[in-house]
Design a protein around this motif. Structure first.
Motif, PDB file in Angstrom:
ATOM      1  N   PHE A  92       0.821  -1.199   0.000  1.00  0.00           N
ATOM      2  CA  PHE A  92       0.000   0.000   0.000  1.00  0.00           C
ATOM      3  C   PHE A  92       0.858   1.252   0.000  1.00  0.00           C
ATOM      4  O   PHE A  92       1.919   1.278   0.523  1.00  0.00           O
ATOM      5  CB  PHE A  92      -0.825   0.096   1.277  1.00  0.00           C
TER       6      PHE A  92
ATOM      7  N   CYS B   6       0.116   5.765   0.404  1.00  0.00           N
ATOM      8  CA  CYS B   6      -0.909   6.799   0.566  1.00  0.00           C
ATOM      9  C   CYS B   6      -0.309   8.186   0.656  1.00  0.00           C
ATOM     10  O   CYS B   6       0.867   8.367   0.514  1.00  0.00           O
ATOM     11  CB  CYS B   6      -1.750   6.497   1.785  1.00  0.00           C
TER      12      CYS B   6
ATOM     13  N   CYS C 189      -6.866   9.957   2.797  1.00  0.00           N
ATOM     14  CA  CYS C 189      -6.132   8.707   2.850  1.00  0.00           C
ATOM     15  C   CYS C 189      -6.917   7.497   3.301  1.00  0.00           C
ATOM     16  O   CYS C 189      -6.690   6.399   2.820  1.00  0.00           O
ATOM     17  CB  CYS C 189      -4.916   8.854   3.777  1.00  0.00           C
TER      18      CYS C 189
ATOM     19  N   ALA D 130      -9.092   4.336   4.197  1.00  0.00           N
ATOM     20  CA  ALA D 130      -9.882   3.435   3.361  1.00  0.00           C
ATOM     21  C   ALA D 130     -11.309   3.408   3.848  1.00  0.00           C
ATOM     22  O   ALA D 130     -11.571   3.238   5.033  1.00  0.00           O
ATOM     23  CB  ALA D 130      -9.286   2.039   3.426  1.00  0.00           C
TER      24      ALA D 130
ATOM     25  N   ARG E 155      -2.228   4.872  -1.575  1.00  0.00           N
ATOM     26  CA  ARG E 155      -3.679   5.002  -1.653  1.00  0.00           C
ATOM     27  C   ARG E 155      -4.277   3.899  -2.531  1.00  0.00           C
ATOM     28  O   ARG E 155      -5.361   3.402  -2.246  1.00  0.00           O
ATOM     29  CB  ARG E 155      -4.078   6.374  -2.184  1.00  0.00           C
TER      30      ARG E 155
ATOM     31  N   SER F 187      -4.357   0.953  -0.266  1.00  0.00           N
ATOM     32  CA  SER F 187      -5.331   1.086   0.815  1.00  0.00           C
ATOM     33  C   SER F 187      -6.733   0.815   0.295  1.00  0.00           C
ATOM     34  O   SER F 187      -7.591   0.298   1.021  1.00  0.00           O
ATOM     35  CB  SER F 187      -5.252   2.476   1.451  1.00  0.00           C
ATOM     36  N   ASP F 188      -6.979   1.136  -0.967  1.00  0.00           N
ATOM     37  CA  ASP F 188      -8.258   0.772  -1.574  1.00  0.00           C
ATOM     38  C   ASP F 188      -8.410  -0.741  -1.680  1.00  0.00           C
ATOM     39  O   ASP F 188      -9.494  -1.295  -1.471  1.00  0.00           O
ATOM     40  CB  ASP F 188      -8.378   1.394  -2.964  1.00  0.00           C
TER      41      ASP F 188
ATOM     42  N   PRO G  27      -6.676  -6.042   9.094  1.00  0.00           N
ATOM     43  CA  PRO G  27      -5.371  -5.395   9.299  1.00  0.00           C
ATOM     44  C   PRO G  27      -4.336  -6.272   9.992  1.00  0.00           C
ATOM     45  O   PRO G  27      -3.151  -6.199   9.660  1.00  0.00           O
ATOM     46  CB  PRO G  27      -5.713  -4.157  10.136  1.00  0.00           C
TER      47      PRO G  27
ATOM     48  N   ALA H  94      -2.354   6.080   5.864  1.00  0.00           N
ATOM     49  CA  ALA H  94      -3.123   5.301   4.892  1.00  0.00           C
ATOM     50  C   ALA H  94      -3.900   4.171   5.536  1.00  0.00           C
ATOM     51  O   ALA H  94      -4.997   3.832   5.081  1.00  0.00           O
ATOM     52  CB  ALA H  94      -2.190   4.745   3.821  1.00  0.00           C
ATOM     53  N   PHE H  95      -3.373   3.587   6.616  1.00  0.00           N
ATOM     54  CA  PHE H  95      -3.956   2.346   7.114  1.00  0.00           C
ATOM     55  C   PHE H  95      -4.464   2.386   8.552  1.00  0.00           C
ATOM     56  O   PHE H  95      -5.079   1.430   9.005  1.00  0.00           O
ATOM     57  CB  PHE H  95      -2.936   1.210   6.983  1.00  0.00           C
TER      58      PHE H  95
ATOM     59  N   LEU I 228      -8.114   1.615   8.979  1.00  0.00           N
ATOM     60  CA  LEU I 228      -8.614   0.314   8.532  1.00  0.00           C
ATOM     61  C   LEU I 228      -8.975  -0.548   9.739  1.00  0.00           C
ATOM     62  O   LEU I 228      -8.177  -0.696  10.669  1.00  0.00           O
ATOM     63  CB  LEU I 228      -7.536  -0.389   7.699  1.00  0.00           C
TER      64      LEU I 228
END
Length: 732
Positions: free
Chosen positions: A24, A26, A62, A64, A199, A202-203, A280, A304-305, A308
């Motif tokens: 990932f 971001c 950023c 998700a 990013r 992360s999608d 995660p 980015a995460f 999540l």
């Protein structure tokens, strides 16, 4: 083991599926603070992000989406392999865990300059599927390129092109039994590019759209891959897999899946798998490359995460079943008339549980590695003898899935020689297990391995980021510490000096010492009547022959000590813009010298003679290739190839042929049995995933069978290719 990815016709993209990881990237400038956690004695950075002052902005840029409304608390994250180990991880790597359990590794690396490699590892693959989801782990990986929160369907390819990346060459993904991996090779190392890359991934973790329209479009792509995969290599693998592991879940979870699921599975099946396993604590992000600030990259990963969360309750890991238990011989025959040769394998499979990666474990495995190298060396010599019944042979021992150990010996032969080849293989294998090895054999194998360790240490500083990222991912999968080549050398080289032939013999006995053995014949052999009974009878007859101790060691003196007077230089010229020195001798021979910093500790020498294929006589096309093969296999006037391997065991060299009668030597040669590189691949001779590029059609996206062949039952991979020098290309 990644594969070239291919997407829809309308996006004109190609995808890749191996069985591995995800990565990932971001937004790089998300504002938040972080709090340093405890650091190891190796000064590895463990960070835990605790505060997000501008949460709304971060989420907008950023985080998700598609998170569950009421997500359960995240389970405890998996530990890094170095936790609880006495092995020291690479001090340049930054290891960290986010509060949600997602792990990351950030490794600054200067080669290639200005580029960054990203990986996202998801520890979920086809083994995690339910019966009505067979093939969806791989299918889901396809869908990651077919629409997500930030990249609507049909826009991702254009995005990669704008970033200066090729879709398939720089963006890949792979699906294995126990993992899925997403890969990005970023063309630039600036913050904006890193942020965009993160990013995208992360999608994949939390923002897939999984629309009915896109799922239906992709069904044909998957079915096309399945049809193309119907090859000699794959059918043989499936037959071997079923015959030897048929009592387990593995043969019923081949990543390509089954047609009824591929054609009929509804969106709910996809989301159920994605929500259950893309969580995660089962993910790890790896970033390796030429970026300026590792700490800034860590913050970007957190941005980015960190948002999540798990979207479904925790599920137990799948039960893999029980291995077959039997005494004696279980004979198997699988006919493939189109195969170029016949393959015979003698395989012992026993239960295995993962052992923590420690210095003692690495040293403990050395005798087995050396035993396999010596055994391969013996068969290399036997295969070259006149009228030898075998074409090639090898011995492999590996562990997989924290479940089983496979010890396999196999040979390739002509169809009509299968009984003689089986006899030779059984008796030579038994000679090694009962009589062991000579001091000379051990000295050669140990010298080769020691040399590889030294070369790995010398070339470490110019390792490429993509290989390092893949290496880190693999270490996380198998639970081994990402150590440095210098530390490997310091640990293992002294241990090599203490290993005895008896140690190697005991290691081989332990690996192959089961009471039950599979004896399998596959390929183009024609066995009439009851084929398994005929195979069992041939094995019994071979086993009844008494074997003797191996021949005593013989020593050869180097035959070339006088090369005559030195040549006289007629002309010397320096080309400034290329920084190349051009030397012409009086006899017409020309020498070109170029100093580079591309690969530390290496010198490559190439001798070119003639003009290659342009000078082939009319009606004798292909003579060049035959001459190359003869030249390389013929050794030198005073030494055979096998003598050269022994005499040069303490040196680093390798011969390769090129398109214009080229003889190459490289200071990073690999012994055929001990594949050692500066990225630690010596540790995983068999279980290391092997990425093999494969030709693809318009819809050539799919799971990578090379992973199956190399990870699970490598003898299929090695012998079904008839030992060609080119990599095995398996069309998907």
């Amino acid at each position: 083991m990644a594969r070239v990815l291919a997407g829809h016709k309308r996006v004109n993209a190609r995808r890749r599926i191996a069985f591995g990881i995800s990565g990932f990237c971001c937004e790089s400038h998300c504002p938040f603070t972080d709090q340093l956690g405890p650091q190891s004695s190796a000064k590895i950075h463990y960070r835990t992000v605790s505060k997000f002052p501008r949460l709304l902005l971060i989420l907008a840029l950023c985080a998700a989406p598609l998170l569950a409304e009421t997500a359960p608390p995240a389970p405890k994250s998996l530990p890094f392999p170095q936790e609880g180990s006495d092995l020291k991880p690479d001090p340049a790597a930054h290891f960290g865990t986010l509060p949600n359990g997602l792990r990351y590794v950030v490794l600054p690396n200067r080669e290639p300059k200005g580029r960054v490699s990203l990986r996202l590892l998801v520890l979920a693959g086809s083994l995690h599927e339910a019966d009505d989801q067979r093939g969806l782990a791989h299918f889901l990986e396809h869908m990651a390129f077919n629409g997500s929160t930030h990249y609507p369907p049909g826009t991702l390819v254009e995005f990669f092109q704008r970033m200066g990346m090729s879709f398939g060459g720089d963006t890949n993904a792979n699906t294995n039994f126990d993992r899925t991996v997403y890969l990005l090779e970023l063309a630039h190392a600036d913050d904006a590019t890193l942020a965009e890359g993160l990013r995208v991934f992360s999608d994949d973790a939390g923002g897939l759209l999984l629309t009915d329209e896109e799922i239906n479009k992709e069904r044909g792509v998957i079915l096309s891959e399945k049809r193309v995969s119907d090859s000699v290599v794959y059918r043989t693998f499936v037959a071997q897999f079923e015959a030897m592991l048929g009592t387990t879940l593995l043969p019923r979870r081949l990543p390509i899946g089954v047609p009824e699921v591929i054609t009929k599975a509804q969106r709910e099946c996809f989301t159920n798998f994605w929500n259950a396993w893309y969580r995660p604590e089962k993910m790890a992000v790896v970033v390796a490359g030429d970026f300026a600030d590792a700490g800034a990259v860590e913050k970007m990963i957190a941005a980015a995460f960190a948002g999540l969360t798990a979207r479904a309750p925790v599920r137990p890991e799948p039960s893999l079943g029980d291995l077959a238990k039997f005494d004696g011989v279980r004979a198997i025959f699988h006919a493939e008339p189109e195969a170029p040769a016949t393959q015979i394998s003698l395989t012992s499979i026993t239960p295995y549980k993962h052992e923590p990666d420690t210095a003692a474990r690495q040293i403990k495995r050395l005798p087995r590695m050396l035993a396999l190298a010596m055994l391969d060396r013996r068969f290399s010599i036997l295969a070259k003898k006149e009228n030898a019944p075998i074409i090639a042979a090898d011995a492999v021992v590996f562990e997989q899935f924290n479940f089983f150990r496979s010890a396999n010996f196999g040979v390739s032969c002509k169809a009509e020689q299968w009984t003689a080849a089986l006899a030779l293989g059984e008796q030579e294998m038994r000679r090694a297990i009962e009589q062991g090895f000579t001091p000379g054999e051990l000295a050669e194998a140990a010298a080769n391995f020691s040399n590889h360790l030294e070369q790995a240490a010398k070339t470490a500083r110019t390792r490429h980021s993509n290989r390092l990222a893949d290496e880190i991912v693999q270490r996380l999968v198998v639970g081994e510490v990402f150590t440095t080549p210098v530390d490997n050398l310091a640990l293992l080289k002294p241990a090599l000096d203490k290993i005895t032939p008896a140690d190697c013999l005991n290691a081989l006995k332990e690996a192959f010492g089961t009471t039950g053995r599979f004896v399998m014949v596959t390929g183009n052999a024609k066995i009439s009547g009851d084929a398994p009974a005929a195979i069992a009878a041939a094995y019994k007859e071979a086993h009844a022959v008494a074997i003797t101790a191996p021949d005593a060691d013989t020593k050869s003196a180097w035959g070339y000590t006088d090369f005559g007077a030195g040549g006289e230089i007629a002309k010397r010229e320096h080309v400034a813009d290329l920084d190349v020195e051009l030397v012409t001798f009086k006899n017409g021979v020309r020498l070109n010298l170029k100093k580079t910093d591309f690969e530390a500790g290496r010198i490559t020498v190439r001798a070119r003679v003639g003009n290659g294929g342009m000078t082939e006589p009319v009606g004798q096309r292909g003579l060049q290739s035959l001459a190359f093969g003869t030249f390389n296999a013929g050794g030198l006037g005073k030494h055979s190839v096998d003598e050269l391997l022994s005499l040069l065991a303490v040196r680093t060299w390798a011969g390769t042929s090129e398109s214009e009668a080229t003889r190459s030597t490289s200071a990073a040669a690999r012994h055929p049995a001990i594949s050692c590189s500066s990225s630690n691949s010596w540790r995983h001779r068999s279980p290391m995933p092997v990425t093999v590029p494969k030709p693809c059609g318009l819809h050539g996206s799919g799971w990578n069978k090379s992973t199956l062949l190399s990870n699970i039952l490598p003898p299929v991979r090695s012998r079904l290719t008839s030992r060609t020098s080119s990599p095995m290309a398996i069309p998907d």
